[in-house]
Scaffold this active site. Structure first.
Site, PDB file in Angstrom:
ATOM      1  N   ARG A 489       0.825  -1.207   0.000  1.00  0.00           N
ATOM      2  CA  ARG A 489       0.000   0.000   0.000  1.00  0.00           C
ATOM      3  C   ARG A 489       0.860   1.258   0.000  1.00  0.00           C
ATOM      4  O   ARG A 489       2.086   1.190  -0.120  1.00  0.00           O
ATOM      5  CB  ARG A 489      -0.971  -0.011   1.183  1.00  0.00           C
ATOM      6  CG  ARG A 489      -0.357   0.125   2.547  1.00  0.00           C
ATOM      7  CD  ARG A 489      -1.447   0.178   3.618  1.00  0.00           C
ATOM      8  NE  ARG A 489      -0.886   0.273   4.952  1.00  0.00           N
ATOM      9  CZ  ARG A 489      -1.182  -0.554   5.932  1.00  0.00           C
ATOM     10  NH1 ARG A 489      -2.003  -1.563   5.737  1.00  0.00           N
ATOM     11  NH2 ARG A 489      -0.644  -0.380   7.135  1.00  0.00           N
ATOM     12  N   ASP A 490       0.221   2.388   0.162  1.00  0.00           N
ATOM     13  CA  ASP A 490       0.923   3.672   0.143  1.00  0.00           C
ATOM     14  C   ASP A 490       1.585   3.942   1.492  1.00  0.00           C
ATOM     15  O   ASP A 490       1.281   4.899   2.182  1.00  0.00           O
ATOM     16  CB  ASP A 490      -0.043   4.801  -0.218  1.00  0.00           C
ATOM     17  CG  ASP A 490      -1.273   4.838   0.686  1.00  0.00           C
ATOM     18  OD1 ASP A 490      -1.438   3.923   1.520  1.00  0.00           O
ATOM     19  OD2 ASP A 490      -2.080   5.782   0.550  1.00  0.00           O
ATOM     20  N   GLU A 491       2.536   3.062   1.851  1.00  0.00           N
ATOM     21  CA  GLU A 491       3.231   3.181   3.131  1.00  0.00           C
ATOM     22  C   GLU A 491       4.641   2.620   2.974  1.00  0.00           C
ATOM     23  O   GLU A 491       5.550   3.344   2.649  1.00  0.00           O
ATOM     24  CB  GLU A 491       2.441   2.455   4.225  1.00  0.00           C
ATOM     25  CG  GLU A 491       2.839   2.872   5.627  1.00  0.00           C
ATOM     26  CD  GLU A 491       1.780   2.493   6.642  1.00  0.00           C
ATOM     27  OE1 GLU A 491       2.101   2.533   7.838  1.00  0.00           O
ATOM     28  OE2 GLU A 491       0.656   2.131   6.256  1.00  0.00           O
ATOM     29  N   GLU A 766      -1.483  -8.274   8.765  1.00  0.00           N
ATOM     30  CA  GLU A 766      -1.340  -7.141   9.672  1.00  0.00           C
ATOM     31  C   GLU A 766      -2.298  -7.260  10.854  1.00  0.00           C
ATOM     32  O   GLU A 766      -1.938  -6.984  11.995  1.00  0.00           O
ATOM     33  CB  GLU A 766      -1.606  -5.842   8.915  1.00  0.00           C
ATOM     34  CG  GLU A 766      -1.524  -4.591   9.761  1.00  0.00           C
ATOM     35  CD  GLU A 766      -1.698  -3.331   8.953  1.00  0.00           C
ATOM     36  OE1 GLU A 766      -1.283  -2.253   9.434  1.00  0.00           O
ATOM     37  OE2 GLU A 766      -2.244  -3.399   7.830  1.00  0.00           O
TER      38      GLU A 766
END
Length: 962
Positions: A489-491, A766
């Site tokens: 993801r955007d991380e 997660e």
């Protein structure tokens, strides 16, 4: 990637079984053959330099006096190293040093420090009663150690290669008119780069120079390009990508966090047969062009125009860019590479008509696809996702990351599609723009830091083995130059809390010492003058909130270096990191009140406790002040231990006194006289017990009993988040509740470690319920299917289920203390320690329990058998056999006895469900908790009295108590 099962691993040391204590039924026998008994002292392994694991010569070292390590494969019985001799050949001269010492791990460099470009050939031999043969040589080659060693300067294209423009490429040329005898390329970049000499890639690494705290530390790499440089004109091309430097990065949607220009620094040095050295360095004479890589981002993917011609001229100028060459550093750990290629297992059509490819494994890298029959300009689009939802790619977990690679075909009859400056986390892909796709046309290219696998586990439990394999894949996918939290993801950030809890597991599975040494260098560089540690390293968030002290996250500054010391014996890492470690604890002194209790602040608490609200993972059951103060005590104690290791006795006393005071404050503030810990959560008891915060034996016993009751009342489901998960089983096992820990481990209902396995997971999730039982994705808006944190329990699996643990720094002594679960018939673990392979394997069959232990040369094992008996043994292969005691089956006295007897418990759940009373084991467990101490005969009153006639209830109880 697969290695032999631990039970198949052998060394040639003689097995000895001495000092055994225990009942007469205990037997030990040597597995040594006559050939092994006559084993001679083997030559040591080729010396290793620092923590580098390079295959072949170790290049680019920037430690002028690199420490040496070696192992010995076999030795006679009773062998002890009494001395070693080091031979170093450099600059045409050879010297030798004999050192009277038993040390063989990270010993001091005996010669004068090496200078830039120096090459040394090193051999070692060891002495017991006589000298061993010499080792094979190890070769170390220095990088450029000082700014003045660089004649090259950073260059950046002019007019092209800007934000949201095609990736640029720069070229320099050099004429070589004599025979080439040696050529080295020294390079780095602002951005990421690939380099080619005469059109050939200079090596097989990817995403160089990786990601560091760029303002303070920028890595360089050294390439041996002797075979690529030819007589005549030579070209050096460097293609630049955005990477972490300039791409869209961080969940705040920012770009160009480190700078808005890409730049290359390259210095090619060619030595010819006439003794001349020809240098081609980046400067204003180089030229640039745009490439067919139209866009590239780590989050969003890459767009590539395959119609781009390699003959496109370099017709744009470059200019030098100001940069501090004093921050250039060498490599501590391995670079990133392609580590595996995974073929597709199926191609199918989704309900919406999309072509879906399944690779059978959640992984990190990119897709390589063979396209045929396309026309020039046809657009092929590949999307990636970790899971399917209702037969389609589940892209919601990606958040804003597009994870999409796009290609404009060249029109060739067949062409390979693959990106070069992006990576994705995925198991599935879908593709549009192709008329036909066969399963053999597509494969997944796995990338990551090229770590060496050194630890393995196996058992008789298939789901447990799959869980362990999931942790391995989770680590592979998230050790991408820094230890990240998720790869899709955007991380994809280096969250400190995640690696703090996972570091012991990481160091068992893979040789992570160099990798984490580099990351700790970034942590120290990003730590501010107040000692505060940013929540992500390297720090790209740069906000007051994400720089404020956070327990468990900032404690990575202390716990990760200590873990490296414990697992590798590297005292140097403590010497280097001690100022950072001390600064963090000093910061906590200020954060804590005068009574040494750390209250409030920006805490993550027991992050992702399964009881926390989906939209607020920090609101766990465990009180954040308890967690914070516990970590304050733990970190202060570790600083004291570290100071003692490095020889600073006054500092050791100061911080040991502080730690004792914080422990006393913890008990005074949070522990009742009956042993209850404030907030009454599994995690607060695990911390209190495993870290020795409660020192009074009676209080400890009551706290341990309460922890066991909490696990029982959860229906043997996990109830911890990031903080408690690595240690809850240790706290149970070490305090007499191993059976409770084993049932927690082997639970398959949500939440549990094995629940994701039942749902087809191939990596660690997660959240405990990243996918819900109905197959839909958790709708929290923050869920990943590739996080390693909750897999950190496997360190306990290695140490206590299999039974292999270090009992002194660097595995100089090992503790073999297996606690066999009733649900397993065998378990085994092996680990390549700094001294060589150590392994433990146990099995049970026909009432006999067998233990097999392999001890490497230079190591002593303290063996403790589960039912009594111990031994101290040296190197070699050892076996014990014992008649496993048969537990007498007695009638349960209390309701707790029924819950603790797994057979009776399952019968209780089954009967309850069949009679229509309660169909949830978790609900039954909660209902019974207040009555655990009541007589077993009162079970009916606890569960059924109001529903069943008395006679029926009594009959059911009798069946369960049978």
């Amino acid at each position: 990637m697969q290695k032999p099962a631990p039970s198949m691993l052998r060394n040639k040391g003689r097995a000895r079984c001495r000092g055994i204590l225990g009942p007469p039924r205990l037997a030990c026998r040597s597995l040594a053959s006559k050939e092994i008994l006559m084993a001679e002292l083997a030559a040591p392994s080729a010396p290793r330099f620092e923590h580098r694991t390079d295959r072949g010569p170790v290049r680019g070292v920037t430690t002028a006096s690199p420490r040496l390590s070696w192992s010995v494969a076999s030795a006679p019985e009773g062998y002890v190293q009494t001395a070693y001799e080091v031979e170093i050949a450099r600059g045409g001269a050879t010297s030798r040093w004999v050192v009277e010492s038993s040390e063989q791990i990270l010993v001091a460099w005996p010669d004068a420090p090496l200078a830039s470009r120096d090459v040394a050939v090193v051999r070692v031999r060891v002495r017991g009663t006589g000298w061993s043969p010499w080792s094979e040589p190890g070769i170390v080659e220095m990088g450029l150690l000082a700014p003045e060693d660089w004649s090259a300067r950073f260059i950046s294209p002019v007019g092209i290669g800007g934000l949201r423009q095609a990736a640029p490429e720069v070229r320099g040329t050099v004429q070589i008119d004599a025979r080439v005898v040696n050529a080295r390329l020294y390079a780095t970049a602002h951005g990421i780069y690939t380099a080619r000499i005469n059109g050939v890639a200079v090596d097989d690494t990817v995403f160089a120079p990786g990601w560091t705290a760029y303002e303070s530390r920028l890595r360089t790499r050294v390439y041996d390009v002797t075979e690529l440089v030819l007589s005549g004109e030579n070209t050096l091309d460097v293609t630049l990508g955005n990477g972490w430097w300039r791409g869209r990065f961080g969940f705040l949607g920012e770009r160009a966090l480190y700078g808005d220009r890409l730049a290359a620094l390259a210095q090619l040095e060619v030595t010819t047969a006439d003794g001349a050295v020809h240098v081609l360095g980046t400067d204003e004479t180089w030229r640039a062009r745009s490439t067919g890589i139209l866009s590239d981002d780590i989050y969003d993917g890459q767009t590539t125009d395959l119609r781009f011609s390699p003959d496109t001229p370099f017709d744009r100028p470059v200019e030098t860019v100001e940069a501090d060459l004093g921050i250039l550093i060498g490599e501590d750990g391995p670079p990133m590479r392609v580590t595996e290629v995974v073929p597709a297992v199926s191609v199918s059509t989704s309900p919406s008509g999309r072509t879906i490819v399944d690779f059978g494994q959640n992984l990190v890298g990119w897709v390589r696809l063979f396209a045929r029959g396309g026309r020039a300009g046809d657009e092929v689009v590949i999307r990636h996702a970790e899971v399917l939802e209702r037969g389609e790619l589940a892209i919601e977990p990606l958040r804003s990351a597009r994870a999409t690679d796009t290609y404009f075909l060249s029109g060739a009859r067949a062409e390979n599609l693959a990106p070069s400056f992006t990576f994705h986390g995925f198991r599935y892909m879908d593709v549009t723009g192709l008329a036909e796709l066969r399963v053999e046309d597509v494969e997944a290219v796995v990338i990551g830091s090229d770590l060496e696998r050194i630890g393995w586990f196996s058992s008789s439990h298939g789901m447990l083995d799959q869980f362990h394999q999931n942790v391995v894949w989770g680590m592979r996918g998230n050790f991408v130059d820094v230890p990240t939290d998720c790869p899709q993801r955007d991380e994809r950030l280096g969250w400190t809390g995640d690696i703090q809890i996972f570091a012991p597991t990481a160091n068992f599975l893979y040789d992570s010492a160099g990798f984490l040494t580099s990351w700790l260098g970034d942590l120290a560089a990003e730590q501010d003058e107040r000692g505060r540690v940013p929540h992500v390293i390297p720090d790209i968030l740069r906000t007051e909130l994400t720089s404020s002290p956070a327990a468990a996250w900032g404690d990575a500054a202390v716990i990760v270096p200590w873990t490296l010391w414990e697992r590798t014996g590297d005292r140097g890492i403590l010497e280097r990191q001690l100022p950072s470690m001390k600064a963090w604890v000093d910061c906590l002194r200020i954060e804590a009140s005068d009574d040494l209790v750390w209250r409030g602040g920006s805490q993550y608490g027991d992050w992702l406790d399964p009881t926390a609200p989906e939209d607020d993972p920090s609101r766990a059951k465990a009180d954040p002040d308890v967690i914070a103060t516990a970590h304050f005590a733990r970190s202060a104690q570790i600083v004291a231990w570290a100071a003692d290791v490095v020889g600073d006795s006054s500092l050791a006393v100061e911080y040991a006194t502080l730690a004792a005071s914080v422990r006393a404050a913890f008990v005074r503030e949070f522990v009742t006289a009956s042993g209850l810990v404030f907030s009454d959560a599994q995690t607060v008891y695990a911390l209190s017990l495993h870290w020795g915060l409660i020192e009074d034996p009676a209080l400890r016993a009551r706290a341990a009993a309460r922890l066991a009751d909490l696990v029982r009342s959860s229906g043997f489901r996990i109830a911890t988040g990031f903080v408690g998960t690595p240690i809850v089983c240790d706290a149970l096992t070490d305090n007499g509740y191993a059976d409770i820990a084993h049932r927690l481990l082997l639970q398959t209902q949500v939440p549990s470690w094995l629940y994701p396995v039942t749902m087809g997971a191939t990596t660690i999730w997660e959240r405990w319920d990243s996918m819900l039982p109905d197959g839909t994705v958790n709708g929290s808006g923050m869920t990943s299917f590739n996080h390693y944190a909750l897999g950190s329990v496997i360190d306990w699996l290695h140490r206590r289920v299999a039974g292999l643990a270090a009992s002194s720094a660097g595995y100089r002594t090992i503790a073999v203390r297996p606690v066999p679960p009733k649900g397993l018939t065998r378990a085994a673990a092996s680990h390549r320690t700094p001294y060589g392979i150590a392994s433990v394997a146990w099995s049970r069959e026909g009432g006999e329990w067998m233990l097999e232990v392999e001890v490497p040369v230079g190591v002593t094992a303290e063996v403790q058998l589960p039912w009594g008996g111990s031994a101290s043994v040296g190197h070699g292969l050892h076996e014990w056999r014992v008649v496993e005691p048969t537990a007498e089956r007695t009638a349960p006295k209390t309701i707790r006895d029924i819950v603790d007897d797994e057979t009776r418990w399952l019968r209780l759940v089954e009967v309850s469900s069949l009679m229509g009373v309660i169909d949830s084991d978790a609900r039954i467990a909660r209902l019974l908790e207040p009555m655990y101490d009541h007589p077993a005969a009162e079970l009916g009153e606890a569960v059924w009295t109001r529903i069943w006639p008395s006679a029926t209830a009594k009959a059911a109880i009798a069946k369960i108590s049978d």
